[in-house]
Design an enzyme around this catalytic site. Structure first.
Site, PDB file in Angstrom:
ATOM      1  N   GLY A  82       0.842  -1.184   0.000  1.00  0.00           N
ATOM      2  CA  GLY A  82       0.000   0.000   0.000  1.00  0.00           C
ATOM      3  C   GLY A  82       0.878   1.234   0.000  1.00  0.00           C
ATOM      4  O   GLY A  82       0.540   2.278   0.564  1.00  0.00           O
ATOM      5  N   GLY A  85      -0.148   5.016  -1.309  1.00  0.00           N
ATOM      6  CA  GLY A  85      -1.264   5.713  -0.684  1.00  0.00           C
ATOM      7  C   GLY A  85      -0.850   6.862   0.208  1.00  0.00           C
ATOM      8  O   GLY A  85       0.327   7.208   0.327  1.00  0.00           O
ATOM      9  N   ASP A 108       2.046  -1.825  -4.526  1.00  0.00           N
ATOM     10  CA  ASP A 108       0.695  -1.268  -4.592  1.00  0.00           C
ATOM     11  C   ASP A 108       0.079  -1.684  -5.923  1.00  0.00           C
ATOM     12  O   ASP A 108       0.782  -2.162  -6.825  1.00  0.00           O
ATOM     13  CB  ASP A 108       0.702   0.260  -4.448  1.00  0.00           C
ATOM     14  CG  ASP A 108      -0.530   0.762  -3.692  1.00  0.00           C
ATOM     15  OD1 ASP A 108      -1.639   0.241  -3.954  1.00  0.00           O
ATOM     16  OD2 ASP A 108      -0.394   1.663  -2.854  1.00  0.00           O
ATOM     17  N   ARG A 154     -10.550   6.923   5.857  1.00  0.00           N
ATOM     18  CA  ARG A 154     -11.827   7.395   6.389  1.00  0.00           C
ATOM     19  C   ARG A 154     -12.199   8.735   5.756  1.00  0.00           C
ATOM     20  O   ARG A 154     -11.349   9.538   5.403  1.00  0.00           O
ATOM     21  CB  ARG A 154     -11.739   7.589   7.908  1.00  0.00           C
ATOM     22  CG  ARG A 154     -11.628   6.325   8.708  1.00  0.00           C
ATOM     23  CD  ARG A 154     -11.335   6.629  10.165  1.00  0.00           C
ATOM     24  NE  ARG A 154     -12.438   7.341  10.802  1.00  0.00           N
ATOM     25  CZ  ARG A 154     -12.338   7.984  11.960  1.00  0.00           C
ATOM     26  NH1 ARG A 154     -11.194   8.027  12.599  1.00  0.00           N
ATOM     27  NH2 ARG A 154     -13.381   8.570  12.481  1.00  0.00           N
ATOM     28  N   ASN A 167     -11.729  -2.792   3.392  1.00  0.00           N
ATOM     29  CA  ASN A 167     -10.374  -3.072   3.858  1.00  0.00           C
ATOM     30  C   ASN A 167     -10.179  -4.500   4.343  1.00  0.00           C
ATOM     31  O   ASN A 167      -9.071  -5.044   4.265  1.00  0.00           O
ATOM     32  CB  ASN A 167      -9.977  -2.083   4.954  1.00  0.00           C
ATOM     33  CG  ASN A 167      -9.746  -0.687   4.411  1.00  0.00           C
ATOM     34  OD1 ASN A 167      -9.788  -0.479   3.198  1.00  0.00           O
ATOM     35  ND2 ASN A 167      -9.529   0.274   5.281  1.00  0.00           N
ATOM     36  N   ASP A 223      -2.025   6.146  18.703  1.00  0.00           N
ATOM     37  CA  ASP A 223      -2.740   6.515  19.921  1.00  0.00           C
ATOM     38  C   ASP A 223      -1.761   6.955  21.007  1.00  0.00           C
ATOM     39  O   ASP A 223      -2.014   7.894  21.762  1.00  0.00           O
ATOM     40  CB  ASP A 223      -3.581   5.335  20.425  1.00  0.00           C
ATOM     41  CG  ASP A 223      -4.617   4.897  19.408  1.00  0.00           C
ATOM     42  OD1 ASP A 223      -5.188   5.782  18.728  1.00  0.00           O
ATOM     43  OD2 ASP A 223      -4.850   3.685  19.280  1.00  0.00           O
ATOM     44  N   HIS A 250      -8.040   0.023  18.864  1.00  0.00           N
ATOM     45  CA  HIS A 250      -7.624   1.170  18.053  1.00  0.00           C
ATOM     46  C   HIS A 250      -8.825   1.798  17.349  1.00  0.00           C
ATOM     47  O   HIS A 250      -8.806   2.060  16.154  1.00  0.00           O
ATOM     48  CB  HIS A 250      -6.577   0.724  17.027  1.00  0.00           C
ATOM     49  CG  HIS A 250      -6.010   1.839  16.206  1.00  0.00           C
ATOM     50  ND1 HIS A 250      -5.408   2.959  16.750  1.00  0.00           N
ATOM     51  CD2 HIS A 250      -5.959   2.013  14.853  1.00  0.00           C
ATOM     52  CE1 HIS A 250      -5.010   3.763  15.780  1.00  0.00           C
ATOM     53  NE2 HIS A 250      -5.335   3.222  14.618  1.00  0.00           N
TER      54      HIS A 250
END
Length: 392
Positions: A82, A85, A108, A154, A167, A223, A250
């Site tokens: 990926g 991205g 990718d 998102r 996903n 986080d 998460h």
């Protein structure tokens, strides 16, 4: 990242007893080795220890190098799936700067060859190669660490769980490839919803007969990075010295910062703790809304993922006392997966730490997140076990 291999020992937490919802596992680590990734000096737990300024660290290391033989660190191949991205590109740049990386394989389904060409012009010795849709096997060959940020981001109004149907299939397909072509690699999963995609990966690896719980980690480092930043800002501290353990999962209320165990010790009223916890839990949504449909938290996620990758590689290199919070197979609670501090080493996750002594508010948070996280895990397991990726 000129000082990526410097490490520093530091004081740690005293042993803490487990509370009623916590299995009798060891509490927070007593000491930790701190990687010197720029802007990040708290890989593990530190406690009441003044950190040496980076300038002094480098000066001390230089003096020491004149009198001691140079020991070359191992170098590793990292595959980034990926890579073209929003997270993949800045993460690729940070990995290109890591002295522990010898080869960076960028994979990718589109546009990755251009990313690799661009990145290869950076004058660091890391070899960069781009691999397209049909070249996953070659990208994975001989990889020591595989990082997966692949998937859709998102958008405003979406939760991480809304991403599941897209996903989940992407992660399942990629992990099937990993099971065939890099079964012994450490796997760092970024693709959301992590609470579900990690169980999906586990089920795929089990079905292939190559599952090793020590090698599979969900990256929850963002986080921790956010918690460290927000607490440092609220209390006027040097954020490079702040470490706040974040446990649970998460997404939303499953993200539980243990403010009572923050280093250095900080005091929050119940009201202040509730506001800070909410700020940390909803930080991703804040970024999504601020970008107004143009993306999600890509830069901070790339930074956090680079930190986690470096910690994994330091562990694989045999460095002692490398700790991170990560979402892994766990017996800390009744759930099969849970995020807490883990010790990283040559085999991946060498030890999963318990939660330590929790405040009343934190214990309530653990109790409340359990049912949500249990549902997330169940959803991932059921998806992985459904033939042909049929929509549940």
């Amino acid at each position: 990242m000129s000082s990526a291999l410097q490490t520093h020992s530091s004081c740690g937490f005293a042993s803490r007893r487990c509370t009623r919802s916590v299995a009798p596992t060891p509490a927070q680590p007593r000491c930790s080795r701190v990687a010197s990734f720029e802007g990040m000096r708290s890989v593990g737990a530190v406690h009441k220890c003044a950190q040496t300024p980076l300038r002094m660290q480098r000066r001390t290391a230089l003096r020491a190098s004149r009198n001691t033989p140079v020991v070359e660190a191992k170098q590793f191949k990292v595959a980034l799936l990926g890579a073209a991205g929003g997270i993949g590109q800045p993460l690729a740049l940070l990995l290109k700067m890591n002295k522990l990386v010898s080869e960076l394989a960028l994979y990718d389904v589109a546009n990755v060859v251009g990313v690799a060409a661009d990145l290869s012009h950076c004058n660091t010795p890391v070899k960069v190669t781009g691999y397209g849709k049909d070249d996953l096997a070659t990208a994975l060959k001989d990889a020591d660490l595989v990082v997966i940020p692949a998937g859709v981001p998102r958008k405003p109004g979406m939760t991480r769980d809304d991403l599941f149907n897209i996903n989940a299939g992407i992660v399942k397909t990629l992990v099937e490839g990993i099971a065939k072509h890099a079964p012994h690699a450490v796997l760092n999963i970024i693709s959301n919803p992590v609470n579900s995609t990690v169980p999906i990966a586990a089920e795929v690896l089990k079905a292939a007969g190559v599952y090793d719980k020590k090698k599979l980690m969900g990256v929850t480092t963002l986080d921790v990075v956010r918690a460290n930043t927000f607490v440092a800002e609220a209390k006027g501290l040097d954020m490079k010295d702040v470490d706040v353990p974040v446990v649970g999962g998460h997404a939303g209320t499953t993200i539980l910062p243990l403010l009572s165990q923050a280093t250095p010790k900080v005091e929050f009223s119940d009201e202040e703790a509730a506001k800070m916890t909410d700020k940390i839990q909803n930080a991703g949504t804040e970024v999504v809304e601020a970008k107004a449909g143009a993306g999600s938290a890509t830069l901070s996620m790339a930074y956090a993922a680079a930190r986690m990758a470096e910690s994994v590689l330091l562990g694989l290199d045999g460095k002692d006392d490398i700790y991170e919070c990560a979402y892994v197979e766990s017996s800390v609670t009744k759930l099969p997966f849970f995020a807490s501090k883990v010790k990283l080493g040559e085999s991946g996750v060498e030890e999963v730490r318990g939660l330590g002594e929790l405040s009343t508010v934190e214990q309530k948070g653990v109790d409340e997140l359990m049912s949500v996280l249990e549902g997330n895990i169940k959803k991932g397991v059921e998806f992985a076990q459904t033939p042909n990726n049929e929509k549940l």
